[in-house]
Design a protein around this motif. Sequence first.
Motif, short mmCIF file in Angstrom:
data_model
loop_
_atom_site.label_atom_id
_atom_site.label_comp_id
_atom_site.label_asym_id
_atom_site.label_seq_id
_atom_site.Cartn_x
_atom_site.Cartn_y
_atom_site.Cartn_z
N HIS B 92 0.85 -1.20 0.00
CA HIS B 92 0.00 0.00 0.00
C HIS B 92 0.88 1.24 0.00
CE1 HIS B 92 0.81 -0.73 4.30
NE2 HIS B 92 0.69 0.57 4.44
N HIS B 93 0.26 2.36 -0.28
CA HIS B 93 0.99 3.61 -0.33
C HIS B 93 0.58 4.46 0.87
CE1 HIS B 93 2.20 2.27 -4.22
NE2 HIS B 93 0.96 2.20 -4.64
N HIS B 94 1.19 5.62 0.98
CA HIS B 94 0.87 6.49 2.12
C HIS B 94 0.53 7.91 1.70
CE1 HIS B 94 3.20 3.30 4.30
NE2 HIS B 94 2.11 3.40 5.03
N PHE B 95 -0.38 8.45 2.47
CA PHE B 95 -0.77 9.85 2.28
C PHE B 95 -0.49 10.52 3.62
CE2 PHE B 95 -4.12 12.49 -0.12
CZ PHE B 95 -3.56 13.67 0.31
N ARG B 96 0.31 11.55 3.60
CA ARG B 96 0.62 12.24 4.85
C ARG B 96 0.17 13.69 4.79
NH1 ARG B 96 4.64 15.38 7.28
NH2 ARG B 96 4.56 15.08 9.51
N CYS B 97 -0.60 14.09 5.78
CA CYS B 97 -1.05 15.48 5.85
C CYS B 97 0.10 16.35 6.34
CB CYS B 97 -2.24 15.63 6.79
SG CYS B 97 -2.75 17.35 6.96
N TYR B 99 -0.03 19.26 7.45
CA TYR B 99 -0.40 20.18 8.52
C TYR B 99 -0.49 19.50 9.87
CZ TYR B 99 -1.11 22.97 4.44
OH TYR B 99 -0.89 23.62 3.26
N CYS B 100 -1.17 18.35 9.92
CA CYS B 100 -1.32 17.70 11.22
C CYS B 100 -0.50 16.42 11.34
CB CYS B 100 -2.79 17.40 11.50
SG CYS B 100 -3.53 16.19 10.40
N GLY B 101 0.11 15.98 10.25
CA GLY B 101 0.97 14.81 10.33
C GLY B 101 0.23 13.47 10.24
N THR B 102 -1.08 13.52 10.16
CA THR B 102 -1.86 12.28 10.04
C THR B 102 -1.41 11.48 8.82
OG1 THR B 102 -3.78 13.28 11.06
CG2 THR B 102 -4.18 11.34 9.69
N ILE B 103 -1.36 10.18 8.99
CA ILE B 103 -0.95 9.33 7.89
C ILE B 103 -2.10 8.38 7.54
CG2 ILE B 103 0.59 7.46 7.21
CD1 ILE B 103 2.54 8.80 9.38
N ALA B 104 -2.44 8.33 6.29
CA ALA B 104 -3.51 7.42 5.86
C ALA B 104 -2.93 6.42 4.87
CB ALA B 104 -4.63 8.22 5.21
N ASP B 105 -3.38 5.20 4.96
CA ASP B 105 -2.96 4.21 3.99
C ASP B 105 -3.79 4.36 2.72
OD1 ASP B 105 -1.20 3.24 5.77
OD2 ASP B 105 -2.16 1.31 6.08
N GLN B 126 11.95 -4.31 -8.18
CA GLN B 126 11.45 -5.25 -7.18
C GLN B 126 10.06 -4.77 -6.73
OE1 GLN B 126 10.97 -8.19 -4.64
NE2 GLN B 126 12.83 -8.08 -5.85
N ASP B 127 10.00 -3.55 -6.26
CA ASP B 127 8.71 -2.97 -5.91
C ASP B 127 8.88 -1.46 -5.81
OD1 ASP B 127 9.41 -2.06 -3.20
OD2 ASP B 127 9.56 -4.19 -2.78
N TYR B 128 7.80 -0.79 -5.57
CA TYR B 128 7.90 0.66 -5.44
C TYR B 128 6.84 1.14 -4.47
CZ TYR B 128 3.83 0.93 -8.58
OH TYR B 128 2.60 0.81 -9.15
N GLU B 129 7.05 2.32 -3.96
CA GLU B 129 6.05 2.88 -3.06
C GLU B 129 5.86 4.35 -3.37
OE1 GLU B 129 8.63 1.56 -0.23
OE2 GLU B 129 9.16 3.51 0.58
N VAL B 130 4.68 4.81 -3.14
CA VAL B 130 4.35 6.19 -3.44
C VAL B 130 4.00 6.89 -2.14
CG1 VAL B 130 2.79 7.72 -4.70
CG2 VAL B 130 3.43 5.49 -5.68
N THR B 131 4.57 8.05 -1.95
CA THR B 131 4.22 8.86 -0.79
C THR B 131 3.58 10.14 -1.31
OG1 THR B 131 6.12 8.00 0.41
CG2 THR B 131 5.07 9.97 1.29
N ILE B 132 2.39 10.38 -0.84
CA ILE B 132 1.65 11.55 -1.29
C ILE B 132 1.61 12.56 -0.15
CG2 ILE B 132 -0.57 12.38 -2.15
CD1 ILE B 132 -1.06 9.44 -3.07
N HIS B 133 1.93 13.80 -0.48
CA HIS B 133 1.88 14.86 0.52
C HIS B 133 0.71 15.76 0.19
CE1 HIS B 133 5.96 13.72 1.76
NE2 HIS B 133 6.17 13.55 0.47
N GLY B 134 -0.01 16.18 1.21
CA GLY B 134 -1.15 17.05 0.95
C GLY B 134 -1.82 17.49 2.23
N ARG B 135 -3.10 17.79 2.10
CA ARG B 135 -3.85 18.31 3.24
C ARG B 135 -5.04 17.39 3.48
NH1 ARG B 135 -5.60 24.05 4.70
NH2 ARG B 135 -4.12 24.75 3.13
#
Lengths: 139, 139
Positions: B92-97, B99-105, B126-135
């Motif tokens: 799975h990938h990650h979404f990190r806010c 502003y508040c640091g909350t992380i959602a899968d 081999q594999d890859y991961e995506v990190t999304i930054h936003g609000r």
Amino acid sequence: MTMQQQREEIIRALKAKGLRVTPQRFAVYANLLHRCDHPTAEDILQDLNRVAPTSSQATVYSSLQTLRQVNLVREVLLEEGVRRYDANLKPHHHFRCQYCGTIADIAWQALAHLDLKNLKSGWQIQDYEVTIHGRCDRC
Amino acid sequence: MTMQQQREEIIRALKAKGLRVTPQRFAVYANLLHRCDHPTAEDILQDLNRVAPTSSQATVYSSLQTLRQVNLVREVLLEEGVRRYDANLKPHHHFRCQYCGTIADIAWQALAHLDLKNLKSGWQIQDYEVTIHGRCDRC
DNA sequence: CTTTGTGCAAACGATTTGCAGGATG
DNA sequence: CATCCTGCAAATCGTTTGCACAAAG
């Protein structure tokens, strides 16, 4: 671009951000610009002091922090517990070899863009980065 | 799944990896499985010792290291200088806010798959991961 | 001459380690 | 009962900080 032009370019960049141009700060930034790996603070310190003492540890750390604040440099997170730095401001992704640790930049355009619409309702996307793990051509 | 079944499931997983089932190791792994955030080692320690002392600091660190070595747990790199842990093994990938640091899968299927062919000749993915930054929706 | 940066050494927080005693299989 | 794990405290690593002096604009 000549050596001299590169130097002036760096000085211009620092001044444009309102930073004083000190030999140490210049050296840290120039070092980062001229390297294609993604060094740690310690790597940079070692490199700068290889021939003659140029900067202290504290100064390298503080320069990196300053350069990061004005967005001339960014941190890259690819390995556990290791903070790397990068002066390549063009958006790009990273490929890290799991065997030798080599890191290669992947141009932004090299990846088909992700469809990020309607990912999570109410969440706004600012940007994203992709980290690819695999095996490089020499391993 | 009943509480009891969950406990047995965890014990089975640990034994399958050849690990001894100690109360401390069990607690660390169970804690990580039941949380949906991505706690740091310190977070886990706090949580475990909230009611009664369960594990020492050294044991939490060593348990995490062991669980990671046998691939029951992985480290997640989302912020500078912070090591987080995750027992969700589904890719799975990650979404990190920002502003508040909350992380959602973000479920793997939620992103259109990247076209990774011919990225860099000779390099195997081999594999890859995506990190999304936003609000996030609350910021 | 005012402001900002540097260097040293001490402080710091997170993680690791050595080792003696305790629990697991 | 051999092996592995835990807990404590000390050690270590990367990074930050306080402060006096030096340099930049």
